[in-house]
Design an enzyme around this catalytic site. Sequence first.
Site, mmCIF file in Angstrom:
data_model
loop_
_atom_site.group_PDB
_atom_site.id
_atom_site.type_symbol
_atom_site.label_atom_id
_atom_site.label_comp_id
_atom_site.label_asym_id
_atom_site.label_seq_id
_atom_site.Cartn_x
_atom_site.Cartn_y
_atom_site.Cartn_z
ATOM 1 N N LYS A 110 0.743 -1.313 0.046
ATOM 2 C CA LYS A 110 0.120 -0.103 -0.092
ATOM 3 C C LYS A 110 0.996 1.333 -0.054
ATOM 4 C CE LYS A 110 -4.360 -1.971 1.673
ATOM 5 N NZ LYS A 110 -4.853 -2.547 2.720
ATOM 6 N N LYS A 189 -3.330 -9.486 -10.042
ATOM 7 C CA LYS A 189 -4.579 -9.898 -9.164
ATOM 8 C C LYS A 189 -5.746 -8.884 -9.131
ATOM 9 C CE LYS A 189 -5.639 -9.168 -4.746
ATOM 10 N NZ LYS A 189 -6.444 -9.161 -3.737
ATOM 11 N N LYS A 192 -10.009 -4.489 -5.872
ATOM 12 C CA LYS A 192 -10.647 -3.018 -5.904
ATOM 13 C C LYS A 192 -9.794 -1.908 -6.253
ATOM 14 C CE LYS A 192 -13.790 -4.946 -2.204
ATOM 15 N NZ LYS A 192 -13.073 -4.887 -1.219
HETATM 16 P P1 ADP Z 1 -9.504 -6.322 -2.651
HETATM 17 O O1 ADP Z 1 -8.271 -6.675 -2.832
HETATM 18 O O2 ADP Z 1 -10.480 -6.189 -4.179
HETATM 19 O O3 ADP Z 1 -9.741 -4.819 -1.777
HETATM 20 P P2 ADP Z 1 -10.547 -7.242 -0.270
HETATM 21 O O4 ADP Z 1 -9.065 -7.133 0.405
HETATM 22 O O5 ADP Z 1 -11.506 -6.843 0.324
HETATM 23 O O6 ADP Z 1 -10.508 -7.192 -1.858
HETATM 24 O O7 ADP Z 1 -10.710 -8.921 -0.152
HETATM 25 C C1 ADP Z 1 -11.848 -9.576 0.360
HETATM 26 C C2 ADP Z 1 -11.743 -10.949 0.270
HETATM 27 O O8 ADP Z 1 -11.642 -11.388 -1.326
HETATM 28 C C3 ADP Z 1 -10.561 -11.531 0.785
HETATM 29 O O9 ADP Z 1 -10.712 -12.914 1.515
HETATM 30 C C4 ADP Z 1 -9.408 -11.741 -0.404
HETATM 31 O O10 ADP Z 1 -8.546 -12.481 -0.027
HETATM 32 C C5 ADP Z 1 -10.531 -12.190 -1.325
HETATM 33 N N1 ADP Z 1 -9.956 -11.613 -2.720
HETATM 34 C C6 ADP Z 1 -9.955 -10.499 -3.151
HETATM 35 N N2 ADP Z 1 -9.391 -10.482 -4.406
HETATM 36 C C7 ADP Z 1 -9.087 -11.512 -4.830
HETATM 37 C C8 ADP Z 1 -8.464 -12.295 -6.012
HETATM 38 N N3 ADP Z 1 -8.172 -11.444 -7.047
HETATM 39 N N4 ADP Z 1 -8.459 -13.616 -5.793
HETATM 40 C C9 ADP Z 1 -8.894 -14.261 -4.842
HETATM 41 N N5 ADP Z 1 -9.134 -13.972 -3.726
HETATM 42 C C10 ADP Z 1 -9.570 -12.609 -3.689
#
Ligand code: ADP
Length: 321
Positions: A110, A189, A192
């Site tokens: 980050k 990956k 958001k």
């Molecule tokens: P983001 O990275 O989109 O902000 P979050 O950190 O809120 O998502 O993640 C919410 C859940 O979704 C977590 O358990 C995270 O590991 C999973 N997750 C988010 N993006 C992915 C991805 N591209 N592949 C697999 N799991 C994901």
Amino acid sequence: MRVLSGIQPSGALHIGNYFAMMRPMIKYQEENELFCFIVNYHALTTVQDKNRLAQGTMDAILDFLALGLDPERSIFYVQADVPEVCELTWILNNHTSMGLLERATSYKDKIAKGFIPHAGLFEYPVLMAADILLYQAHIVPVGRDQKQHLEMTRDIAIKFNNTYGETFVLPEARIEDDSAVIPGIDGQKMSKSYDNTLNIFADEKNLRKKIMSIVTDSTPVEMPKNPDKCNLYALLSLFLNQNEKKELADRYLAGGLGYGKVKQELFERMWEYFTPHRRKREQLTQNIGAIRDIMKRGAEKARQAAFPTLQQVRDRVGLNY
Ligand code: ADP
Ligand code: TRP
């Protein structure tokens, strides 16, 4: 088993969130005691805009309910509606070394992306540990990017248990093999924060546009293509059963398949898959008052579950006198 996981309301939820975390959670509610929550305190580390945070929280609630989370069967709540988690965070802070937090890759990522390195961002894993330990969860379904956070949670719990006697259950991360890391439309990956998502409830025009912009290699239509190296294949596979996946792989290997055709198939599959949930979401949106009541009841249940652990912790460290 007590199964628990949370999701940040920091932007529209996408199919990476769905397949790695939301769908497994919804499945777990059938046979387990499920704690599912929207982590708005965590989102505050990156979303510092009142309307965006509040709206994002309501949207994430609606998404979960529309996708099948049953608030009667599970404990579904908003993190900040149970502020006791902040008290446990503070206590755990004093048992967490700086070195442990400095090793967190999500913090380093980050900062590299230009987020302000404030204390909240650094503390993020301790708040997450408190989220989990407060409810004595056994299993935590997450994507692979959260593995390190779960290891840190266990380290913090072990340290506390060793100091004060057995207090916390040691939780285990549960990572689905076929959705551990779901690629975004640019091949990184899906996240958001990278603007590379396919959102679960995107409108038709927007979704089509996003899918058409999925990055592929420049192999000509007539040439054989390698499914294992193709993020478009990985994305469409999420919506296919084993036989369909094999058929698609064969079509890749045979040559004569254009990526445009595969994109069209992905659009159709994804649109159809979420259609019943889209309808349910529209219905739910008609009565936001009822949704607030559901969340209020969820927070009450969560608070009751948290109470004995917090009392025990206060007692063990000497805050009760
Ligand atoms: P983001 O990275 O989109 O902000 P979050 O950190 O809120 O998502 O993640 C919410 C859940 O979704 C977590 O358990 C995270 O590991 C999973 N997750 C988010 N993006 C992915 C991805 N591209 N592949 C697999 N799991 C994901
Ligand atoms: N850090 C998690 C994520 O970004 C969200 C989260 C906060 C969480 N608290 C949690 C996940 C507790 C599981 C359990 O996805």
